[in-house]
Write a protein that holds these residues in place. Structure first.
Motif, mmCIF file in Angstrom:
data_model
loop_
_atom_site.group_PDB
_atom_site.id
_atom_site.type_symbol
_atom_site.label_atom_id
_atom_site.label_comp_id
_atom_site.label_asym_id
_atom_site.label_seq_id
_atom_site.Cartn_x
_atom_site.Cartn_y
_atom_site.Cartn_z
ATOM 1 N N UNK A 204 65.203 59.319 -26.094
ATOM 2 C CA UNK A 204 64.036 59.835 -25.374
ATOM 3 C C UNK A 204 64.364 60.189 -23.922
ATOM 4 N N UNK A 205 65.416 59.581 -23.378
ATOM 5 C CA UNK A 205 65.825 59.921 -22.010
ATOM 6 C C UNK A 205 66.237 61.391 -21.903
ATOM 7 N N UNK A 206 66.698 61.975 -23.015
ATOM 8 C CA UNK A 206 67.110 63.389 -23.004
ATOM 9 C C UNK A 206 65.966 64.303 -22.589
ATOM 10 N N UNK A 207 64.744 63.965 -23.001
ATOM 11 C CA UNK A 207 63.576 64.770 -22.635
ATOM 12 C C UNK A 207 63.079 64.429 -21.234
ATOM 13 N N UNK A 208 63.145 63.157 -20.890
ATOM 14 C CA UNK A 208 62.658 62.709 -19.590
ATOM 15 C C UNK A 208 63.562 63.187 -18.456
ATOM 16 N N UNK B 168 62.319 48.516 -20.737
ATOM 17 C CA UNK B 168 63.475 49.166 -21.368
ATOM 18 C C UNK B 168 63.399 50.675 -21.157
ATOM 19 N N UNK B 169 64.443 51.258 -20.692
ATOM 20 C CA UNK B 169 64.596 52.657 -20.270
ATOM 21 C C UNK B 169 63.563 53.055 -19.212
ATOM 22 N N UNK B 170 62.968 52.056 -18.570
ATOM 23 C CA UNK B 170 62.124 52.331 -17.413
ATOM 24 C C UNK B 170 63.013 52.765 -16.259
#
Length: 191
Positions: A38-42, A183-185
């Motif tokens: 999901x980091x790829x989009x963020x 997490x991934x924040x």
């Protein structure tokens, strides 16, 4: 310059606390892998970006999944390894937070560059229980070295306590464990 601190995805060491904190070299869980994707989009990466990554498997895996098929610079540094927050100097580093061997990083994450301008003692022991005055000095040096990279933004994949310790240092605010990222924040801090 902006530093974007990103916490790793969910790790195996968080599934059955406190017992799971004794796991050595825990990986991401399937949920942690989804979070990393999901980091790829963020934060869509380009080949010009720089990632600085803690030498712990779950952070390395988060960066690897997030940056898949992107030829950006990936630098592994113990200066963003786990840090106890607040610091309790009489405590020891938990097995889940021990830095993995450089040989394992070379083998499992061969496209990542190992930071070589760091004392061997920090590579061996990390910054987890380092006295606050020593941490402040190495953290200030780390931030100065980031500025020397002359990038508008640098991404740092790290841990909740480490991120909070750097945030407190940079912002001058008094923070607590309540300020830990999920997490991934992430937190973006201008230096």
């Amino acid at each position: 310059m902006d530093l974007v601190f990103i916490r790793h995805g969910q790790g195996e060491h968080t599934l059955d606390i406190p017992k799971s904190l004794q796991i050595k070299d825990p990986s991401l869980t399937p949920e942690g892998e989804k979070q990393a994707k999901l980091l790829r989009n963020l934060f869509p990466l380009t080949n010009d970006d720089i990632l600085i990554i803690s030498p712990i498997r779950r952070t390395l895996q988060t960066a690897f999944i997030w940056s898949e098929n992107i030829d950006c610079r990936k630098i592994v540094s113990p200066l963003v390894s786990p840090r106890m927050f607040p610091i309790f100097p009489d405590k020891n580093t938990l097995p889940c937070d021990k830095i993995i061997d450089l040989e394992i990083i070379h083998r499992d994450f061969s496209t990542f560059k190992i930071e070589t301008n760091v004392l061997q003692d920090i590579w061996s022991n990390g910054i987890n229980v380092m006295p606050e005055n020593e941490f402040i000095k190495i953290a200030e040096d780390f931030i100065m070295n980031c500025k020397l990279l002359q990038k508008e933004k640098i991404y740092i994949v790290s841990h909740d306590g480490t991120i909070t310790a750097y945030r407190q240092l940079i912002s001058g605010q008094s923070l607590s464990r309540k300020d830990f990222p999920l997490e991934t924040g992430w937190f973006q801090i201008t230096c």
